[in-house]
Write a protein that holds these residues in place. Structure first.
Motif, PDB file in Angstrom:
ATOM      1  N   LEU A  74       0.832  -1.210   0.000  1.00 36.18           N
ATOM      2  CA  LEU A  74       0.000   0.000   0.000  1.00 36.18           C
ATOM      3  C   LEU A  74       0.865   1.257   0.000  1.00 36.18           C
ATOM      4  O   LEU A  74       0.534   2.248  -0.677  1.00 36.18           O
ATOM      5  CB  LEU A  74      -0.928  -0.012   1.224  1.00 36.18           C
ATOM      6  N   ALA A  75       1.964   1.211   0.709  1.00 32.62           N
ATOM      7  CA  ALA A  75       2.876   2.358   0.737  1.00 32.62           C
ATOM      8  C   ALA A  75       3.502   2.574  -0.642  1.00 32.62           C
ATOM      9  O   ALA A  75       3.630   3.716  -1.110  1.00 32.62           O
ATOM     10  CB  ALA A  75       3.955   2.139   1.790  1.00 32.62           C
ATOM     11  N   GLU A  76       3.891   1.464  -1.282  1.00 36.52           N
ATOM     12  CA  GLU A  76       4.494   1.570  -2.615  1.00 36.52           C
ATOM     13  C   GLU A  76       3.470   2.075  -3.634  1.00 36.52           C
ATOM     14  O   GLU A  76       3.792   2.901  -4.499  1.00 36.52           O
ATOM     15  CB  GLU A  76       5.032   0.197  -3.040  1.00 36.52           C
ATOM     16  N   LEU A  77       2.232   1.588  -3.527  1.00 39.89           N
ATOM     17  CA  LEU A  77       1.171   2.035  -4.428  1.00 39.89           C
ATOM     18  C   LEU A  77       0.905   3.528  -4.240  1.00 39.89           C
ATOM     19  O   LEU A  77       0.773   4.284  -5.218  1.00 39.89           O
ATOM     20  CB  LEU A  77      -0.099   1.224  -4.158  1.00 39.89           C
ATOM     21  N   LYS A  78       0.867   3.966  -2.998  1.00 37.61           N
ATOM     22  CA  LYS A  78       0.618   5.383  -2.713  1.00 37.61           C
ATOM     23  C   LYS A  78       1.743   6.264  -3.225  1.00 37.61           C
ATOM     24  O   LYS A  78       1.512   7.390  -3.702  1.00 37.61           O
ATOM     25  CB  LYS A  78       0.452   5.563  -1.197  1.00 37.61           C
ATOM     26  N   SER A  79       2.957   5.742  -3.193  1.00 32.81           N
ATOM     27  CA  SER A  79       4.117   6.527  -3.630  1.00 32.81           C
ATOM     28  C   SER A  79       4.122   6.807  -5.129  1.00 32.81           C
ATOM     29  O   SER A  79       4.863   7.667  -5.609  1.00 32.81           O
ATOM     30  CB  SER A  79       5.418   5.808  -3.244  1.00 32.81           C
ATOM     31  N   LEU A  80       3.296   6.071  -5.878  1.00 32.06           N
ATOM     32  CA  LEU A  80       3.218   6.293  -7.330  1.00 32.06           C
ATOM     33  C   LEU A  80       2.435   7.560  -7.664  1.00 32.06           C
ATOM     34  O   LEU A  80       2.490   8.051  -8.791  1.00 32.06           O
ATOM     35  CB  LEU A  80       2.561   5.083  -8.021  1.00 32.06           C
ATOM     36  N   HIS A  81       1.674   8.057  -6.694  1.00 30.75           N
ATOM     37  CA  HIS A  81       0.881   9.289  -6.860  1.00 30.75           C
ATOM     38  C   HIS A  81      -0.053   9.197  -8.069  1.00 30.75           C
ATOM     39  O   HIS A  81      -0.234  10.176  -8.812  1.00 30.75           O
ATOM     40  CB  HIS A  81       1.798  10.519  -6.978  1.00 30.75           C
TER      41      HIS A  81
END
Length: 315
Positions: A74-81
């Motif tokens: 979820l953190a990696e997905l959010k970091s894609l903006h």
């Protein structure tokens, strides 16, 4: 008008066609999410999904989470903006994922919703003898294929078209529909339609060994529709029996022969080049099939090396 930053989620060939169209229309894809690698086949070699193969070939940012609720994913997905997620033939998403982007998450489904929600809409439309089908884009909610519809596109089904042929046409139709949907979202012009709930809504049940088996007591048209609705994959099947021998046979292509006869249902009538099976209202002529341990072949090819007695039955 805000520029779209898209995360694409999908797994099979059908999804590849849509992803390719998105890129060719110059939309920015900031991430691709697909299924984790799995061993497949007799050798249990690791097999990549069709979407992974495409993502690697096109140098796209690729994620393969096993748990969609995992905090690191979820953190990696959010970091894609990303401000929009597009889903095509993937899996059910948790709310924390589908509600993440600013513009939401939409799915492309290969049917005219609300009919044929579920895992195998292309197959069941043909199996049920539909004369038309299509594709629908809709915003994902917490149920399967029930969200507010954005766009739908319709197409006729040819009486002898099989699932593979319809799959390819719907992939092309879906590509156009997805691009039109992206254009509406980008311009802020989306007007959704809430799906109706009706007792007559047809469901695209998951295919299994039992619902792929041919019931020779049904009408010729029902049997023909099952055969083409499951061709080329996973394929309809039945047993051939002859003098104590039994074969599990896959049938890929057929033709209806509306002819009065006195044979019992399931009787196999064959010549040197033709094989037909008696039904209650005629015959099903088998045009291509596969015996256990053999490759798929035309009936004429099969009959070059095998003959059936008058006692042979399809069960």
């Amino acid at each position: 008008m805000e520029k779209l930053r898209i995360v694409f989620m999908g797994t099979p060939d059908f999804a590849v066609g849509i992803l390719d169209s998105i890129l060719k229309n110059n939309y920015e894809v900031v991430g691709v999410i697909t299924a984790a690698d799995k061993p497949a086949g007799r050798g249990q070699k690791i097999k990549y999904s069709a979407v992974k193969e495409y993502a690697l070939a096109n140098d796209l940012n690729l994620l393969q989470p096993t748990n969609l609720k995992d905090e690191s994913f979820l953190a990696e997905l959010k970091s894609l903006h990303a401000n929009l997620q597009v889903v095509v033939a993937f899996r059910m998403l948790p709310k924390v994922v589908w509600e993440m982007p600013q513009f939401g998450t939409f799915n492309l489904h290969a049917s005219l919703l609300p009919n044929y929600r579920g895992a195998a809409p292309i197959n069941w439309a043909i199996i049920n003898g539909e004369t038309k089908t299509g594709v629908t884009t809709f915003f994902i909610d917490d149920k399967i294929d029930t969200g507010a519809m954005i766009l739908s596109s319709e197409t006729e089904i040819d009486p002898n078209e099989n699932a593979g042929q319809l799959h390819d046409r719907l992939m092309n139709l879906g590509s156009t529909t997805v691009i039109d949907t992206l254009d509406l979202i980008e311009k802020g012009n989306v007007a959704t339609i809430i799906q109706t709930e009706d007792v007559d809504i047809k469901t695209a049940y998951k295919l299994n060994k039992e619902n792929c088996k041919i019931d020779w007591t049904k009408s010729s048209s029902d049997i023909h529709n099952l055969i083409r609705g499951l061709s080329p994959y996973p394929a309809s099947w039945c047993f051939f029996t002859d003098k104590g021998q039994e074969w599990n046979v896959k049938i890929y292509e057929s033709k209806i022969i509306p002819e009065t006869h006195r044979f019992s249902i399931g009787t196999i009538v064959s010549s040197k080049k033709e094989l037909k099976i008696a039904t209650k209202d005629g015959f099903i002529q088998v045009l291509s099939l596969q015996f256990p341990g053999k490759k798929k072949m035309t009936t004429a090819e099969l009959l070059n090396g095998i003959s059936f007695s008058e006692e042979t039955k399809a069960l």
